[in-house]
Structure formats: structure tokens, C-alpha cells
Design a protein around this motif. Structure first.
Motif, short mmCIF file in Angstrom:
data_model
loop_
_atom_site.label_atom_id
_atom_site.label_comp_id
_atom_site.label_asym_id
_atom_site.label_seq_id
_atom_site.Cartn_x
_atom_site.Cartn_y
_atom_site.Cartn_z
N PRO A 76 -26.89 -27.48 9.58
CA PRO A 76 -28.30 -27.34 9.22
C PRO A 76 -29.23 -27.73 10.37
CG PRO A 76 -27.16 -28.60 7.55
CD PRO A 76 -26.21 -28.41 8.68
N LEU A 77 -28.84 -28.75 11.13
CA LEU A 77 -29.65 -29.16 12.28
C LEU A 77 -29.71 -28.05 13.32
CD1 LEU A 77 -31.27 -31.50 13.44
CD2 LEU A 77 -29.16 -32.32 14.48
N LEU A 78 -28.60 -27.39 13.56
CA LEU A 78 -28.56 -26.26 14.49
C LEU A 78 -29.50 -25.15 14.02
CD1 LEU A 78 -27.16 -24.78 16.90
CD2 LEU A 78 -25.49 -23.97 15.24
N HIS A 79 -29.47 -24.86 12.76
CA HIS A 79 -30.35 -23.83 12.20
C HIS A 79 -31.83 -24.20 12.37
CE1 HIS A 79 -31.84 -20.67 9.61
NE2 HIS A 79 -32.49 -21.58 8.90
N VAL A 80 -32.17 -25.42 12.04
CA VAL A 80 -33.57 -25.87 12.16
C VAL A 80 -34.04 -25.82 13.60
CG1 VAL A 80 -35.08 -27.89 11.93
CG2 VAL A 80 -33.54 -27.27 10.07
N VAL A 81 -33.23 -26.30 14.52
CA VAL A 81 -33.60 -26.29 15.94
C VAL A 81 -33.76 -24.86 16.43
CG1 VAL A 81 -32.78 -26.83 18.27
CG2 VAL A 81 -32.64 -28.55 16.47
N PHE A 82 -32.85 -23.98 16.06
CA PHE A 82 -32.93 -22.60 16.53
C PHE A 82 -34.17 -21.89 15.97
CE2 PHE A 82 -31.98 -18.06 16.11
CZ PHE A 82 -31.78 -17.76 17.45
N VAL A 83 -34.42 -22.05 14.70
CA VAL A 83 -35.57 -21.37 14.08
C VAL A 83 -36.88 -21.95 14.58
CG1 VAL A 83 -36.75 -21.01 11.87
CG2 VAL A 83 -34.28 -20.65 12.05
N THR A 84 -36.95 -23.23 14.77
CA THR A 84 -38.21 -23.88 15.16
C THR A 84 -38.55 -23.67 16.63
OG1 THR A 84 -37.81 -25.57 13.48
CG2 THR A 84 -39.46 -26.07 15.15
N TRP A 85 -37.62 -23.89 17.53
CA TRP A 85 -37.93 -23.88 18.96
C TRP A 85 -37.34 -22.71 19.74
CZ3 TRP A 85 -36.58 -28.82 16.86
CH2 TRP A 85 -37.67 -29.67 16.69
N ARG A 86 -36.38 -22.00 19.22
CA ARG A 86 -35.74 -20.87 19.91
C ARG A 86 -35.32 -21.20 21.35
NH1 ARG A 86 -34.48 -16.71 16.39
NH2 ARG A 86 -36.15 -16.52 14.91
N PRO A 87 -34.50 -22.25 21.53
CA PRO A 87 -34.06 -22.57 22.90
C PRO A 87 -33.09 -21.52 23.42
CG PRO A 87 -32.94 -23.96 21.33
CD PRO A 87 -33.94 -23.15 20.55
N GLU A 88 -32.87 -21.56 24.71
CA GLU A 88 -31.91 -20.66 25.34
C GLU A 88 -30.52 -20.93 24.74
OE1 GLU A 88 -32.31 -18.23 27.64
OE2 GLU A 88 -34.46 -18.54 27.33
N PRO A 89 -29.73 -19.89 24.54
CA PRO A 89 -28.41 -20.08 23.91
C PRO A 89 -27.50 -21.09 24.63
CG PRO A 89 -28.96 -17.77 23.96
CD PRO A 89 -30.02 -18.48 24.74
N LEU A 90 -27.51 -21.07 25.96
CA LEU A 90 -26.65 -21.99 26.70
C LEU A 90 -27.10 -23.44 26.51
CD1 LEU A 90 -24.17 -22.09 28.44
CD2 LEU A 90 -25.61 -21.86 30.46
N ILE A 91 -28.39 -23.66 26.48
CA ILE A 91 -28.92 -25.01 26.26
C ILE A 91 -28.58 -25.47 24.84
CG2 ILE A 91 -31.04 -26.35 26.03
CD1 ILE A 91 -32.15 -24.63 28.33
N LEU A 92 -28.77 -24.59 23.87
CA LEU A 92 -28.46 -24.91 22.49
C LEU A 92 -26.97 -25.24 22.33
CD1 LEU A 92 -29.86 -24.96 19.67
CD2 LEU A 92 -28.98 -22.66 19.35
N PHE A 93 -26.13 -24.43 22.92
CA PHE A 93 -24.69 -24.67 22.85
C PHE A 93 -24.33 -26.01 23.49
CE2 PHE A 93 -20.73 -24.60 25.29
CZ PHE A 93 -19.82 -24.57 24.24
N THR A 94 -24.87 -26.29 24.65
CA THR A 94 -24.54 -27.52 25.36
C THR A 94 -24.94 -28.75 24.55
OG1 THR A 94 -24.84 -26.39 27.47
CG2 THR A 94 -24.87 -28.81 27.51
N ILE A 95 -26.15 -28.75 24.04
CA ILE A 95 -26.63 -29.90 23.27
C ILE A 95 -25.79 -30.11 22.02
CG2 ILE A 95 -28.56 -30.74 21.87
CD1 ILE A 95 -30.40 -29.44 23.99
#
Length: 137
Positions: free
Chosen positions: A82-101
């Protein structure tokens, strides 16, 4: 009388009716002996010691097996998805950054939870007198 109760609970086999669940789980979570709370439960990262150095409780009866891994996966998945979903929908970070974090977060949380959940499961087994813990204290 108080001294007899303390001695009975730390050195003699305890009747399964007097084993309280919550203290056993908390002691296991802290990676301590479920009976006395002072001796180390684990002698390595996940290796259960042979017995308690303080009260001599024999740990060889534990059967944690894959339980800690399943619980870790369950908890980490239910927290991070759920945290991944919220972060992706709210801020739309780059996929590599999202994956790394989230990769670092999942690994870190898993490494933190795994030995604690193993201790809690051993504490649960002791409190419920499961396996050989029923006959041997």
C-alpha cells in the motif's frame, strides 16, 4: 512464599497453565528466553541456542521452521504494497528511484523482523507447551 514462586518459575518445569502468552511473546520478540527473559534465545542471527544460559530451559524442542519467513513476507508485503501505491500515485517518482527505495526498505524491514518473529514463535510454542516444551519446562 515469594522466593518459592520465583525459584519455581525460573528453575523448575512450569505447568502449562501458568505460562503466560504475552510475556513469552515479548521476551521472544526481544530474542530472550521465553521463561526467564534473561538468557539469550538466539546464538547467531537466526540460530536458536541449545539452552538458556540462565534458567537452563532446553530450546531443542522448538519447531519454528518456515513460520518466521512466512510471517515476515506477510507483514512486509502488507506494509510495503500500500505504501508503494500511495507513493507512486502521489509523487510519480522515476521507476528506478522507486524501485531502489522500496527494495532497500523491504530488505531492511525483512532483516529486522525475521529474528524477532523467530523468537516470538519460539516463545509462543513454549507458552502453549507445544512439542517437547510440554514435558521439559
Amino acid at each position: 512464599m515469594r522466593h518459592e514462586q520465583i525459584t519455581r518459575h525460573t528453575h523448575d518445569p512450569v505447568d502449562k497453565g501458568t505460562r503466560r502468552m504475552r510475556p513469552a511473546l515479548l521476551r521472544g520478540w526481544r530474542r530472550r528466553c521465553p521463561r526467564c527473559g534473561r538468557g539469550a534465545l538466539l546464538k547467531g542471527y537466526l540460530k536458536v541456542a541449545s539452552s538458556c544460559a540462565v534458567c537452563k530451559l532446553d530450546y531443542s524442542h522448538h519447531r519454528a521452521d518456515d513460520g518466521p519467513a512466512y510471517l515476515t513476507i506477510l507483514l512486509v508485503g502488507h506494509l510495503m504494497a500500500p505504501l508503494l501505491h500511495v507513493v507512486f500515485v502521489t509523487w510519480r517518482p522515476e521507476p528506478l528511484i522507486l524501485f531502489t527505495i522500496f527494495a532497500v526498505g523491504c530488505v531492511g524491514l525483512s532483516l529486522y523482523l525475521l529474528p524477532r518473529l523467530k523468537g516470538a514463535i519460539v516463545g509462543f510454542q513454549w507458552a502453549r507447551a507445544m512439542g517437547g516444551f510440554g514435558q521439559h519446562g
